[in-house]
Design a protein around this motif. Structure first.
Motif, PDB file in Angstrom:
ATOM      1  N   ASP A  84      10.743  -4.045  -4.992  1.00 41.57           N
ATOM      2  CA  ASP A  84      10.886  -3.493  -6.343  1.00 41.57           C
ATOM      3  C   ASP A  84       9.902  -2.343  -6.553  1.00 41.57           C
ATOM      4  N   ARG A  85       8.670  -2.532  -6.096  1.00 40.39           N
ATOM      5  CA  ARG A  85       7.646  -1.491  -6.244  1.00 40.39           C
ATOM      6  C   ARG A  85       8.008  -0.256  -5.427  1.00 40.39           C
ATOM      7  N   ALA A  86       8.475  -0.480  -4.198  1.00 40.20           N
ATOM      8  CA  ALA A  86       8.861   0.648  -3.348  1.00 40.20           C
ATOM      9  C   ALA A  86      10.022   1.423  -3.968  1.00 40.20           C
ATOM     10  N   LEU A  87      10.951   0.706  -4.574  1.00 38.17           N
ATOM     11  CA  LEU A  87      12.072   1.366  -5.236  1.00 38.17           C
ATOM     12  C   LEU A  87      11.585   2.219  -6.403  1.00 38.17           C
ATOM     13  N   ALA A  88      10.672   1.657  -7.190  1.00 32.47           N
ATOM     14  CA  ALA A  88      10.122   2.410  -8.323  1.00 32.47           C
ATOM     15  C   ALA A  88       9.323   3.619  -7.850  1.00 32.47           C
ATOM     16  N   ASP A  89       8.654   3.479  -6.694  1.00 32.73           N
ATOM     17  CA  ASP A  89       7.850   4.576  -6.148  1.00 32.73           C
ATOM     18  C   ASP A  89       8.683   5.563  -5.337  1.00 32.73           C
ATOM     19  N   ARG A  90       9.975   5.281  -5.168  1.00 35.31           N
ATOM     20  CA  ARG A  90      10.870   6.133  -4.377  1.00 35.31           C
ATOM     21  C   ARG A  90      10.289   6.366  -2.981  1.00 35.31           C
ATOM     22  N   ALA A  91       9.864   5.261  -2.373  1.00 38.22           N
ATOM     23  CA  ALA A  91       9.117   5.348  -1.123  1.00 38.22           C
ATOM     24  C   ALA A  91       9.894   4.838   0.082  1.00 38.22           C
ATOM     25  N   VAL A  92       9.635   5.437   1.225  1.00 39.96           N
ATOM     26  CA  VAL A  92      10.075   4.888   2.506  1.00 39.96           C
ATOM     27  C   VAL A  92       9.315   3.583   2.721  1.00 39.96           C
ATOM     28  N   VAL A  93      10.002   2.571   3.211  1.00 40.99           N
ATOM     29  CA  VAL A  93       9.376   1.269   3.423  1.00 40.99           C
ATOM     30  C   VAL A  93       8.961   1.111   4.879  1.00 40.99           C
ATOM     31  N   LEU A  94       7.740   0.634   5.082  1.00 40.79           N
ATOM     32  CA  LEU A  94       7.257   0.237   6.401  1.00 40.79           C
ATOM     33  C   LEU A  94       6.914  -1.243   6.313  1.00 40.79           C
ATOM     34  N   LEU A  95       7.770  -2.079   6.881  1.00 35.31           N
ATOM     35  CA  LEU A  95       7.592  -3.529   6.839  1.00 35.31           C
ATOM     36  C   LEU A  95       6.959  -3.996   8.135  1.00 35.31           C
ATOM     37  N   THR A  96       5.883  -4.765   8.024  1.00 36.56           N
ATOM     38  CA  THR A  96       5.168  -5.206   9.219  1.00 36.56           C
ATOM     39  C   THR A  96       4.619  -6.615   9.037  1.00 36.56           C
ATOM     40  N   GLY A  97       4.134  -7.192  10.138  1.00 35.59           N
ATOM     41  CA  GLY A  97       3.569  -8.534  10.101  1.00 35.59           C
ATOM     42  C   GLY A  97       2.098  -8.513  10.440  1.00 35.59           C
ATOM     43  N   ARG A  98       1.590  -9.657  10.830  1.00 34.67           N
ATOM     44  CA  ARG A  98       0.187  -9.740  11.238  1.00 34.67           C
ATOM     45  C   ARG A  98       0.094  -9.527  12.747  1.00 34.67           C
ATOM     46  N   GLU A  99      -1.092  -9.337  13.248  1.00 29.98           N
ATOM     47  CA  GLU A  99      -1.267  -9.071  14.681  1.00 29.98           C
ATOM     48  C   GLU A  99      -0.682 -10.204  15.512  1.00 29.98           C
ATOM     49  N   GLY A 100       0.203  -9.846  16.428  1.00 31.22           N
ATOM     50  CA  GLY A 100       0.797 -10.815  17.341  1.00 31.22           C
ATOM     51  C   GLY A 100       1.973 -11.590  16.791  1.00 31.22           C
ATOM     52  N   LEU A 101       2.317 -11.333  15.526  1.00 31.31           N
ATOM     53  CA  LEU A 101       3.389 -12.128  14.947  1.00 31.31           C
ATOM     54  C   LEU A 101       4.058 -11.391  13.790  1.00 31.31           C
ATOM     55  N   PHE A 102       5.383 -11.354  13.816  1.00 33.18           N
ATOM     56  CA  PHE A 102       6.136 -10.779  12.704  1.00 33.18           C
ATOM     57  C   PHE A 102       6.495 -11.893  11.723  1.00 33.18           C
ATOM     58  N   THR A 117       0.850  -1.190   0.000  1.00 33.62           N
ATOM     59  CA  THR A 117       0.000   0.000   0.000  1.00 33.62           C
ATOM     60  C   THR A 117       0.883   1.236   0.000  1.00 33.62           C
ATOM     61  N   LEU A 118       0.658   2.139  -0.945  1.00 33.46           N
ATOM     62  CA  LEU A 118       1.450   3.364  -1.032  1.00 33.46           C
ATOM     63  C   LEU A 118       0.600   4.557  -0.640  1.00 33.46           C
ATOM     64  N   GLU A 119       1.092   5.337   0.330  1.00 32.95           N
ATOM     65  CA  GLU A 119       0.378   6.532   0.776  1.00 32.95           C
ATOM     66  C   GLU A 119       1.383   7.531   1.334  1.00 32.95           C
ATOM     67  N   ARG A 120       1.358   8.757   0.820  1.00 31.31           N
ATOM     68  CA  ARG A 120       2.229   9.840   1.283  1.00 31.31           C
ATOM     69  C   ARG A 120       3.699   9.429   1.290  1.00 31.31           C
ATOM     70  N   SER A 121       4.146   8.851   0.197  1.00 38.24           N
ATOM     71  CA  SER A 121       5.549   8.455   0.013  1.00 38.24           C
ATOM     72  C   SER A 121       5.996   7.360   0.974  1.00 38.24           C
ATOM     73  N   VAL A 122       5.038   6.649   1.570  1.00 38.80           N
ATOM     74  CA  VAL A 122       5.351   5.515   2.442  1.00 38.80           C
ATOM     75  C   VAL A 122       4.724   4.261   1.853  1.00 38.80           C
ATOM     76  N   ALA A 123       5.545   3.262   1.608  1.00 39.44           N
ATOM     77  CA  ALA A 123       5.069   1.976   1.103  1.00 39.44           C
ATOM     78  C   ALA A 123       4.961   1.005   2.266  1.00 39.44           C
ATOM     79  N   THR A 124       3.737   0.639   2.633  1.00 38.21           N
ATOM     80  CA  THR A 124       3.533  -0.336   3.705  1.00 38.21           C
ATOM     81  C   THR A 124       3.519  -1.729   3.091  1.00 38.21           C
ATOM     82  N   ILE A 125       4.440  -2.551   3.533  1.00 40.40           N
ATOM     83  CA  ILE A 125       4.566  -3.928   3.057  1.00 40.40           C
ATOM     84  C   ILE A 125       4.207  -4.830   4.229  1.00 40.40           C
TER      85      ILE A 125
END
Length: 232
Positions: free
Chosen positions: A37-55, A6-14
């Motif tokens: 690859d998508r974040a690189l193309a979007d020139r975005a800061v990456v926010l990498l996260t997992g599911r609730e209670g688990l990475f 998801t890309l929003e305000r130059s932040v790509a949430t993965i």
């Protein structure tokens, strides 16, 4: 899909969510790499996260135990992904939502800013506890972020760290209440989007030159060891 982008305000949430324990399967690793690859193309800061209670609970054990080319490719891909995060030209924020085990913990330490939720989960390089010699690449990834004392306990004794202890050890930079983690991580990522990205990328490579060289050399050495073991 086990990874959403998801890309929003130059932040790509993965976000990783395989419906189970977010194993680093060949599918998960391929989708994470494609998301970067998508974040690189979007020139975005990456926010990498997992599911609730688990990475992430680490590598897919059935694939690992089966051995052969599939296992070798999975392990190499996992550590190459960590090296990619370590050298990614845009900031990488990791929101640790819960347990981060083995390869999950190695991805965690590859981020630029690691935020964790409070709770009763554990962060651990558990290889020694389950009869696996810690890969050289994992040793190098942990060496560049953990304190010397915590590094020894994490690598040679497979110590599991609770969130507070993980901050002191160097696995995490800070912890916040679980209900606030998503927003706090996003706020941090948005703030980082204001950096001069050219300077950020060049400085990151300069600061991590030795660590990156060590990780990449270790990946090659681990692959040779894995092939030699499989040939016996």
């Amino acid at each position: 899909m086990v990874v959403t982008y998801t890309l929003e305000r130059s932040v790509a949430t993965i976000a990783m969510d395989d419906g189970k324990v977010n194993v680093m399967s060949p599918r998960m690793l391929a989708e994470l790499d494609a998301a970067l690859d998508r974040a690189l193309a979007d020139r975005a800061v990456v926010l990498l996260t997992g599911r609730e209670g688990l990475f992430s609970a680490g590598f897919d054990l059935p694939t690992l135990r089966a051995g052969g080319a599939a296992a070798l490719d999975m392990v190499r891909s996992g550590f190459e992904l960590a090296a990619r995060l370590l050298s990614f030209p845009y900031p990488v924020v990791v929101a640790c939502t819960g347990h981060a085990i083995a390869m999950g913990s190695f991805l965690l330490v590859a981020g630029d800013h690691r935020m964790g939720a409070t709770g009763s989960y554990r962060i651990s390089a558990n290889e020694v506890a389950i009869g696996i010699t810690v890969p050289r690449a994992a040793v190098e990834l942990l060496r560049q972020r953990l304190t010397p004392a915590a590094f020894n306990r994490a690598v040679t004794l497979a110590e599991a760290f609770e969130p507070e202890g993980a901050v002191a050890a160097g696995f995490l930079d800070q912890i916040v209440p679980a209900t606030e983690l998503a927003e706090a991580a996003r706020t941090a990522a948005v703030a980082m989007a204001g950096l001069d990205m050219e300077a950020h990328a060049a400085t990151k490579l300069r600061a991590r030159e030795g660590a990156l060289a060590g990780v990449r050399q270790a990946i090659d050495a681990d692959s040779l060891t894995f092939r030699a073991g499989a040939a016996r």
